[in-house]
Motif scaffolding. Sequence first.
Motif, PDB file in Angstrom:
ATOM      1  N   UNK A   1       0.824  -1.217   0.000  1.00  9.01           N
ATOM      2  CA  UNK A   1       0.000   0.000   0.000  1.00  9.01           C
ATOM      3  C   UNK A   1       0.857   1.266   0.000  1.00  9.01           C
ATOM      4  N   UNK A   2       2.129   1.140   0.346  1.00  8.17           N
ATOM      5  CA  UNK A   2       3.017   2.295   0.476  1.00  8.17           C
ATOM      6  C   UNK A   2       4.180   2.265  -0.513  1.00  8.17           C
ATOM      7  N   UNK A   3       4.091   1.400  -1.489  1.00 11.51           N
ATOM      8  CA  UNK A   3       5.171   1.258  -2.479  1.00 11.51           C
ATOM      9  C   UNK A   3       5.423   2.594  -3.176  1.00 11.51           C
ATOM     10  N   UNK A   4       6.677   3.018  -3.237  1.00  9.87           N
ATOM     11  CA  UNK A   4       6.967   4.294  -3.909  1.00  9.87           C
ATOM     12  C   UNK A   4       6.799   4.170  -5.426  1.00  9.87           C
ATOM     13  N   UNK A   5       6.544   5.317  -6.064  1.00  6.73           N
ATOM     14  CA  UNK A   5       6.398   5.320  -7.521  1.00  6.73           C
ATOM     15  C   UNK A   5       7.685   4.854  -8.193  1.00  6.73           C
ATOM     16  N   UNK A   6       8.826   5.306  -7.626  1.00  5.91           N
ATOM     17  CA  UNK A   6      10.121   4.884  -8.135  1.00  5.91           C
ATOM     18  C   UNK A   6      10.930   4.322  -6.974  1.00  5.91           C
ATOM     19  N   UNK A   7      11.591   3.179  -7.166  1.00  3.67           N
ATOM     20  CA  UNK A   7      12.420   2.638  -6.089  1.00  3.67           C
ATOM     21  C   UNK A   7      13.605   3.548  -5.787  1.00  3.67           C
ATOM     22  N   UNK A   8      14.042   3.519  -4.554  1.00  5.94           N
ATOM     23  CA  UNK A   8      15.213   4.273  -4.113  1.00  5.94           C
ATOM     24  C   UNK A   8      16.420   3.812  -4.933  1.00  5.94           C
TER      25      UNK A   8
ATOM     26  N   UNK B   1      10.570  -5.360   1.922  1.00 10.33           N
ATOM     27  CA  UNK B   1      10.604  -4.068   1.234  1.00 10.33           C
ATOM     28  C   UNK B   1      11.298  -4.197  -0.123  1.00 10.33           C
ATOM     29  N   UNK B   2      12.313  -5.039  -0.204  1.00  6.03           N
ATOM     30  CA  UNK B   2      12.984  -5.298  -1.483  1.00  6.03           C
ATOM     31  C   UNK B   2      12.011  -5.982  -2.437  1.00  6.03           C
ATOM     32  N   UNK B   3      11.291  -6.981  -1.948  1.00  8.01           N
ATOM     33  CA  UNK B   3      10.317  -7.706  -2.772  1.00  8.01           C
ATOM     34  C   UNK B   3       9.253  -6.756  -3.326  1.00  8.01           C
ATOM     35  N   UNK B   4       8.764  -5.841  -2.500  1.00 14.92           N
ATOM     36  CA  UNK B   4       7.707  -4.906  -2.903  1.00 14.92           C
ATOM     37  C   UNK B   4       8.233  -3.852  -3.879  1.00 14.92           C
ATOM     38  N   UNK B   5       9.516  -3.495  -3.792  1.00 16.30           N
ATOM     39  CA  UNK B   5      10.091  -2.535  -4.730  1.00 16.30           C
ATOM     40  C   UNK B   5      10.443  -1.186  -4.130  1.00 16.30           C
ATOM     41  N   UNK B   6      10.773  -1.140  -2.850  1.00 20.27           N
ATOM     42  CA  UNK B   6      11.211   0.112  -2.236  1.00 20.27           C
ATOM     43  C   UNK B   6      12.608   0.486  -2.724  1.00 20.27           C
ATOM     44  N   UNK B   7      13.403  -0.502  -3.090  1.00 16.56           N
ATOM     45  CA  UNK B   7      14.754  -0.330  -3.608  1.00 16.56           C
ATOM     46  C   UNK B   7      15.120  -1.585  -4.375  1.00 16.56           C
ATOM     47  N   UNK B   8      16.190  -1.492  -5.171  1.00 19.07           N
ATOM     48  CA  UNK B   8      16.640  -2.671  -5.927  1.00 19.07           C
ATOM     49  C   UNK B   8      17.252  -3.699  -4.988  1.00 19.07           C
ATOM     50  N   UNK B   9      18.008  -3.202  -3.991  1.00 16.10           N
ATOM     51  CA  UNK B   9      18.673  -4.086  -3.043  1.00 16.10           C
ATOM     52  C   UNK B   9      18.796  -3.352  -1.718  1.00 16.10           C
ATOM     53  N   UNK B  10      18.599  -4.074  -0.622  1.00 16.66           N
ATOM     54  CA  UNK B  10      18.661  -3.408   0.678  1.00 16.66           C
ATOM     55  C   UNK B  10      20.084  -3.019   1.083  1.00 16.66           C
ATOM     56  N   UNK B  11      21.064  -3.297   0.230  1.00 15.85           N
ATOM     57  CA  UNK B  11      22.420  -2.804   0.496  1.00 15.85           C
ATOM     58  C   UNK B  11      22.454  -1.273   0.413  1.00 15.85           C
ATOM     59  N   UNK B  12      21.445  -0.665  -0.204  1.00 13.49           N
ATOM     60  CA  UNK B  12      21.357   0.792  -0.284  1.00 13.49           C
ATOM     61  C   UNK B  12      21.079   1.427   1.072  1.00 13.49           C
ATOM     62  N   UNK B  13      20.625   0.626   2.037  1.00 11.86           N
ATOM     63  CA  UNK B  13      20.381   1.138   3.388  1.00 11.86           C
ATOM     64  C   UNK B  13      21.737   1.259   4.085  1.00 11.86           C
ATOM     65  N   UNK B  14      22.225   2.505   4.178  1.00 14.05           N
ATOM     66  CA  UNK B  14      23.548   2.764   4.756  1.00 14.05           C
ATOM     67  C   UNK B  14      23.452   3.190   6.222  1.00 14.05           C
TER      68      UNK B  14
END
Length: 130
Positions: free
Chosen positions: A49-56, A96-109
């Motif tokens: 329900x909260x998926x961003x329009x574009x992934x991070x 969150x990765x599965x839903x499409x918040x980002x390509x990979x959770x490695x982006x979470x620094x």
Amino acid sequence: MTTEFFMPMEPPTCTHQEKQVAVIKGKPVFYDPPEVKVARMKLIGHLAKHKPKKPCQTGCRLLVKWCFPKGSHKDGEYRITKPDTDNLQKLLKDCMTTVGFWKDDCLVASEIVEKFWAEIPGIYVRIEAL
């Protein structure tokens, strides 16, 4: 870019840490037990329900507040019992990765995670670009 939302729910208490292993043809095969599958589907359903329009696309900070039903505890009191925050986070970030918040959770620094007893149970999420 900043995204924030609250998912009212009783947060799952089973975690990614609870994977099972079976030996098939002499090789270990890891799988989720049924309760982890249920937790994963619950999180994915709420996150969708909260998926961003574009992934991070860049590094980000993830702030998560896990709010568990308070029972006999005070509203806002820190929860200092299991499940561990790192195990909760792993399952959430995988979903969150599965839903499409980002390509990979490695982006979470950067991560800030807290768990509380709360009058209104749920999961608060804030994602900020770094």
